[in-house]
Every structure is written in C-alpha cells, then in structure tokens.
Enzyme design. Structure first.
Site, mmCIF file in Angstrom:
data_model
loop_
_atom_site.group_PDB
_atom_site.id
_atom_site.type_symbol
_atom_site.label_atom_id
_atom_site.label_comp_id
_atom_site.label_asym_id
_atom_site.label_seq_id
_atom_site.Cartn_x
_atom_site.Cartn_y
_atom_site.Cartn_z
ATOM 1 N N ARG A 83 122.000 -0.689 9.788
ATOM 2 C CA ARG A 83 121.132 -0.816 8.822
ATOM 3 C C ARG A 83 121.661 -0.025 7.623
ATOM 4 O O ARG A 83 121.564 1.282 8.719
ATOM 5 C CB ARG A 83 119.723 -1.311 9.480
ATOM 6 C CG ARG A 83 118.301 -0.447 7.985
ATOM 7 C CD ARG A 83 118.161 -1.775 7.561
ATOM 8 N NE ARG A 83 117.417 -1.535 6.513
ATOM 9 C CZ ARG A 83 116.678 -1.940 5.220
ATOM 10 N NH1 ARG A 83 117.809 -3.220 5.121
ATOM 11 N NH2 ARG A 83 115.750 -1.638 4.712
ATOM 12 N N GLY A 155 112.509 -0.716 11.456
ATOM 13 C CA GLY A 155 111.567 -1.079 10.183
ATOM 14 C C GLY A 155 110.478 -2.160 10.427
ATOM 15 O O GLY A 155 109.923 -2.810 11.124
ATOM 16 N N GLY A 156 110.204 -2.440 8.844
ATOM 17 C CA GLY A 156 110.086 -3.748 8.992
ATOM 18 C C GLY A 156 109.810 -5.424 9.288
ATOM 19 O O GLY A 156 108.782 -5.576 9.574
ATOM 20 N N GLU A 179 99.869 -7.580 38.755
ATOM 21 C CA GLU A 179 100.836 -6.929 40.272
ATOM 22 C C GLU A 179 100.152 -4.550 40.106
ATOM 23 O O GLU A 179 100.310 -3.951 40.929
ATOM 24 C CB GLU A 179 102.298 -6.445 40.164
ATOM 25 C CG GLU A 179 102.628 -6.859 41.280
ATOM 26 C CD GLU A 179 102.462 -8.274 41.350
ATOM 27 O OE1 GLU A 179 102.283 -9.423 41.080
ATOM 28 O OE2 GLU A 179 102.290 -8.427 43.517
ATOM 29 N N THR A 181 96.685 -2.677 37.688
ATOM 30 C CA THR A 181 97.381 -1.599 37.075
ATOM 31 C C THR A 181 97.983 -0.125 36.913
ATOM 32 O O THR A 181 98.141 0.571 37.724
ATOM 33 C CB THR A 181 95.961 -1.619 35.773
ATOM 34 O OG1 THR A 181 95.329 -0.805 36.884
ATOM 35 C CG2 THR A 181 95.174 -2.535 35.613
HETATM 36 C C1 LIG Z 1 99.489 -13.001 32.610
HETATM 37 C C2 LIG Z 1 99.457 -12.261 33.791
HETATM 38 C C3 LIG Z 1 98.896 -13.046 35.907
HETATM 39 C C4 LIG Z 1 98.800 -12.747 36.240
HETATM 40 N N1 LIG Z 1 99.056 -13.088 37.662
HETATM 41 C C5 LIG Z 1 98.352 -13.075 38.517
HETATM 42 C C6 LIG Z 1 99.060 -13.614 39.775
HETATM 43 O O1 LIG Z 1 100.052 -14.351 39.700
HETATM 44 N N2 LIG Z 1 98.242 -13.599 40.756
HETATM 45 C C7 LIG Z 1 97.487 -12.622 41.245
HETATM 46 O O2 LIG Z 1 96.712 -12.407 42.343
HETATM 47 N N3 LIG Z 1 96.660 -11.839 39.778
HETATM 48 C C8 LIG Z 1 97.334 -11.848 38.998
HETATM 49 N N4 LIG Z 1 97.007 -11.504 37.404
HETATM 50 C C9 LIG Z 1 96.116 -10.528 37.655
HETATM 51 C C10 LIG Z 1 96.755 -9.218 37.137
HETATM 52 O O3 LIG Z 1 97.069 -8.657 38.868
HETATM 53 C C11 LIG Z 1 95.016 -8.623 37.049
HETATM 54 O O4 LIG Z 1 94.465 -8.891 35.307
HETATM 55 C C12 LIG Z 1 95.130 -7.018 37.359
HETATM 56 O O5 LIG Z 1 95.341 -6.966 38.483
HETATM 57 C C13 LIG Z 1 93.992 -6.127 36.600
HETATM 58 O O6 LIG Z 1 92.770 -6.392 37.025
HETATM 59 P P1 LIG Z 1 91.764 -6.482 36.492
HETATM 60 O O7 LIG Z 1 92.089 -7.476 35.236
HETATM 61 O O8 LIG Z 1 90.281 -7.259 36.877
HETATM 62 O O9 LIG Z 1 91.248 -5.066 35.741
HETATM 63 P P2 LIG Z 1 90.031 -4.200 35.887
HETATM 64 O O10 LIG Z 1 90.189 -4.110 37.078
HETATM 65 O O11 LIG Z 1 88.779 -5.259 35.200
HETATM 66 O O12 LIG Z 1 90.288 -3.016 34.985
HETATM 67 C C14 LIG Z 1 90.145 -2.608 33.569
HETATM 68 C C15 LIG Z 1 90.696 -1.089 33.425
HETATM 69 O O13 LIG Z 1 89.335 -0.552 34.371
HETATM 70 C C16 LIG Z 1 90.703 0.266 35.203
HETATM 71 N N5 LIG Z 1 90.100 0.577 36.211
HETATM 72 C C17 LIG Z 1 89.880 -0.280 36.799
HETATM 73 N N6 LIG Z 1 89.486 0.679 38.455
HETATM 74 C C18 LIG Z 1 89.749 1.509 38.160
HETATM 75 C C19 LIG Z 1 90.532 2.590 38.989
HETATM 76 N N7 LIG Z 1 89.625 2.644 40.480
HETATM 77 N N8 LIG Z 1 90.025 3.840 37.998
HETATM 78 C C20 LIG Z 1 90.849 4.103 36.857
HETATM 79 N N9 LIG Z 1 91.329 2.672 35.804
HETATM 80 C C21 LIG Z 1 90.050 1.894 36.891
HETATM 81 C C22 LIG Z 1 92.500 -0.587 34.612
HETATM 82 O O14 LIG Z 1 93.027 0.213 35.060
HETATM 83 C C23 LIG Z 1 91.797 -1.568 33.840
HETATM 84 O O15 LIG Z 1 92.896 -0.656 32.572
HETATM 85 C C24 LIG Z 1 97.438 -11.615 36.271
HETATM 86 C C25 LIG Z 1 97.196 -11.685 34.773
HETATM 87 C C26 LIG Z 1 97.914 -11.463 34.020
HETATM 88 C C27 LIG Z 1 97.282 -11.713 32.561
#
Ligand SMILES: Cc1cc2nc3c(=O)[nH]c(=O)nc-3n(C[C@H](O)[C@H](O)[C@H](O)COP(=O)(O)OP(=O)(O)OC[C@H]3O[C@@H](n4cnc5c(N)ncnc54)[C@H](O)[C@@H]3O)c2cc1C
Length: 197
Positions: A83, A155-156, A179, A181
């Site tokens: 670019r 960019g865009g 796995e 957050t």
């Molecule tokens: C595309 C996709 C595929 C998935 N595949 C699988 C799978 O194959 N098997 C499976 O078992 N699960 C699976 N999941 C689930 C996934 O592992 C969970 O969504 C993830 O671990 C987060 O849990 P939650 O959604 O309950 O979030 P929540 O626990 O509700 O968390 C919400 C927010 O609060 C924060 N939070 C929560 N507790 C705390 C704390 N103690 N301190 C600070 N912050 C905190 C979190 O970091 C997050 O930002 C999948 C999810 C997606 C979106």
C-alpha cells in the site's frame, strides 16, 4: 454423557461473532443421572481430573491464538509493503514499523510461552497449571492486540470483509473468553505464584 440419557438435551445452534466455522450449542442437563459405568476416574476425583484436563487444553487455545496472531502479522506486513500513500509504501513510515515490530514481539513471545507450557506437559511435569494459564492468557491478549493492530494497518479496508483481518480480530476475541476467561487465568496465576491463598 450419551444422547439417550433422560434429562439430556441439545440446545440451539448459537450465532457467534467469530469462529463461525465451528458450530456451538449448549448442552442442557436437567435432573440427569449418569451411570457409574460412565464415570471418569474414581468417586470424588472429578474436580482434580477436570483441572488436569485444563492444564492440557489451555496451551491448545494459546496455540490457536498464536496462529491468529501470525496470520494477522503476515497479512499486515504484506499489505504495508504493498500500500502506497504520500508517494511511498506505508511500511516505510516509522509509525507503521513500530506497530509491526510490537506485533512481531507479541506473537513471538506468545509462541515461546505456548511451546514452554506444552513441553512441560509432554515431559509429564508435576504441575503445569501456572505455565498453562500464563501461555493461554498472554497468547490470547497478544492475538487480540495483533489482530486489532492489523485492522488498523489496513485502514478502511481493514474494516471490510474484502480482507481477512476483520475475521482474525473476531476470531481472536474468543481466545480471551473460553477455556476460562483471561480474568480467571489471572486468578490462577496469582494463586500459583503465591499472591493469593
Ligand atoms: C464459542 C464458545 C465455545 C465454548 N465451548 C465450550 C466447551 O466446549 N466446553 C465448555 O465447557 N464450555 C465452553 N464454552 C463456555 C466458556 O468456557 C465460558 O463461556 C467461559 O469460561 C466463561 O464463563 P461464563 O460464560 O459463565 O462467564 P461468567 O463466569 O459469567 O463471566 C462473566 C464475566 O465476569 C468475569 N468474572 C467471572 N468470575 C470472576 C472473578 N472471580 N473475578 C474476576 N472476574 C470474573 C469473567 O472473566 C467475565 O468477564 C464455550 C463458550 C463459547 C463462547
């Protein structure tokens, strides 16, 4: 779990921001009884077993993140060379070079951390929880940063579906969420280094 168990149901197909090539559905368990023959490990050992499984699966998510970061860096570098603006390739601007250098450092560090965690698991180290969480968390944050910066360098065009970087940015996001957050990874890391009991 087997599909025929009473109380077991498969939920709807989710419409997702990214990793759309991988179908995701919730699995509902309502008063579902699982026969002892289907239990993994001994009675009461489930939690430890689940945590050990995460030690192995978190570096795998880290590896996914490294792949996304590498793809975003490769695409951004190629585009920056091609670019032209103000009569020269945008790669000749120091502002773009510094972004690419930071992207390369993040991708490289993430790759080394994932390999280190994977090597510990391959050698059956007593515990790989710290390295696994660090590798997953760092690589996911690196992928998110590198993919976002790649969109910026395009960019865009980066914001359109003409080029692959917007998809990489959407795909990177999930690695910070599943796995465990990245907040949860930081809780594990803090516990493993002795900051929390
Ligand atoms: C595309 C996709 C595929 C998935 N595949 C699988 C799978 O194959 N098997 C499976 O078992 N699960 C699976 N999941 C689930 C996934 O592992 C969970 O969504 C993830 O671990 C987060 O849990 P939650 O959604 O309950 O979030 P929540 O626990 O509700 O968390 C919400 C927010 O609060 C924060 N939070 C929560 N507790 C705390 C704390 N103690 N301190 C600070 N912050 C905190 C979190 O970091 C997050 O930002 C999948 C999810 C997606 C979106």
């Amino acid at each position: 779990m087997e599909p025929g168990f009473p109380g077991f149901a498969v939920g709807k197909l989710e419409r997702k921001m990214g990793i759309r090539g991988s179908p995701t559905v919730a699995l509902h368990l309502t008063d579902c009884e699982v026969p002892v023959a289907n239990r993994l490990g001994g009675e009461g050992e489930g939690f430890a077993l689940a945590l050990r499984a995460l030690d192995g699966s978190r570096p795998a998510v880290g590896a996914q993140a490294v792949g996304i970061a590498q793809a975003a860096l490769d695409a951004a570098l190629a585009y920056a060379r091609e670019r032209h603006q103000f009569g020269q390739p945008i790669a000749s601007f120091q502002g773009i070079q510094f972004m690419l250098a930071d992207m390369a450092m993040h991708e490289h560090a993430a790759r080394l951390m994932v390999r280190h965690a994977a090597a510990r698991i391959d050698r059956s180290a007593a515990s790989a929880a710290l390295e696994s969480s660090m590798a997953k968390c760092f690589a996911a944050d690196a992928a998110m940063k590198v993919a976002t910066d790649a969109v910026q360098i395009f960019g865009g065009y980066g914001y359109t579906r003409e080029y692959p970087v917007e998809r990489l940015m959407r795909d990177a996001k999930i690695t910070q969420i599943y796995e465990g957050t990245n907040q949860i990874q930081r809780i594990v890391i803090a516990r493993e280094i002795g900051a929390a009991h």
